[in-house]
Design an enzyme around this catalytic site. Structure first.
Site: not given
Length: 331
Positions: A204-206
């Site tokens: 989700q972050e990167s």
């Protein structure tokens, strides 16, 4: 000079008729105070939130419909609870200026703060003019919604409860590179974290891009902010190994701080633990709510994760957060 007898006789009647002809004054406290809208049934998508805000704006200004500020405030309230920054700002402006509803500067400050924390420049200016961050509990229009199945997929954890052993059986993100999967698995035991949770956060972050950088200067696979990197002794934030270690250290800390509550830990990873404490739950930011929903769905709605109480003391607001969440679920 003597006053004529008839004038003296009818003076009281004339005075009363003049008083009746003048409209009564309306104080700010006598203006209507909109009540909380009922809880929603089922999940609410962003398009519905935007529609509430647009309908509220039309009612506030009488654009194509009869003007109704109270109805507008109720719709702004509904959208504000789901993280809509523009609705939060508009409701704050109505509360500050007593635009058809009762003035309440304290609630307005909370509204401006929520919108400002999402990057809205007008709200940041209003908040600065009001003296900075508000004190006290958030108003009802900024408390977590009653129903949000992707977030509230499991029961809230009880103090000291052991997490179910379902984490090992959860599927991993299909696009996770084998090198990253193996590295996370290698470190998982040291940080007392389930690989599925860590990899869901990285996805989700990167999206597994080690060079990813957000507009807010978060960097790397786990999108560490410079201050978070320094806090967990990451000296080279762009180094994939250090970035993953720093992110896992922060995630372990958050799980201890919120006593294994995955939903709160994820919200804090995105918005900061201070925001979760201040709002007594997932903050009313659209980005944070969507972030939590996606990762919770990726981990099968698991609300409990093992935590090490020796890592840090629990949040001083945790009991109030849990009480607020139980109150919401009981409605």
């Amino acid at each position: 000079m003597r006053t004529p007898f008839l004038v003296l006789l009818f003076a009281p009647l004339l005075a009363s008729s003049v008083a009746l002809a003048q409209p009564p004054s309306l104080t700010l406290e006598q203006l209507p105070r909109p009540t909380m809208p009922p809880g929603e049934r089922g999940p609410v998508v962003p398009a519905q939130v935007e529609r509430w805000r647009q309908e509220a704006k039309a009612l506030e200004y009488g654009d194509g419909v009869k003007r109704d500020e109270v109805a507008a405030a109720k719709l702004y309230c509904r959208a504000a609870r789901y993280g809509d920054a523009e609705a939060q700002y508009s409701l704050g402006w109505m509360l500050t200026n007593a635009r058809g509803i009762q003035r309440n500067d304290a609630e307005a400050a909370h509204m401006f703060a929520a919108a400002a924390e999402q990057g809205m420049a007008q709200a940041q200016n209003m908040l600065a003019r009001m003296g900075g961050m508000p004190l006290g509990d958030p108003p009802p229009c900024l408390r977590p919604p009653e129903t949000d199945p992707p977030i509230a997929a499991g029961p809230p954890p009880a103090r000291g409860a052991k997490a179910p052993s379902l984490w090992a059986s959860l599927p991993l993100p299909p696009n996770a590179p084998p090198a990253i999967v193996n590295y996370v698995r290698l470190l998982a035991a040291d940080y007392q974290l389930a690989p599925a949770l860590v990899l869901a956060v990285i996805a989700q972050e990167s999206n597994f891009d080690p060079l990813a950088e957000s507009p807010k200067k978060a960097q790397g696979l786990m999108q560490l902010m410079p201050e978070t990197a320094a806090r967990f002794r990451v000296t080279r934030i762009t180094d994939p190994s250090q970035n993953i270690r720093g992110g896992m250290a922060y995630l372990r800390w958050l799980l201890a701080y919120f006593e294994g509550d995955v939903m709160l830990a994820l919200a804090a990873y995105n918005a900061g633990e201070g925001a979760v404490d201040r709002y007594l739950g997932v903050p009313p930011y659209a980005e944070t709510r969507l972030y939590v929903r996606k990762i919770m769905a990726a981990v099968g709605g698991q609300r409990l994760h093992p935590f090490d109480a020796k890592v840090t003391a629990a949040s001083p607001m945790l009991l109030r957060v849990k009480a607020q969440m139980q109150l919401i679920q009981a409605r």
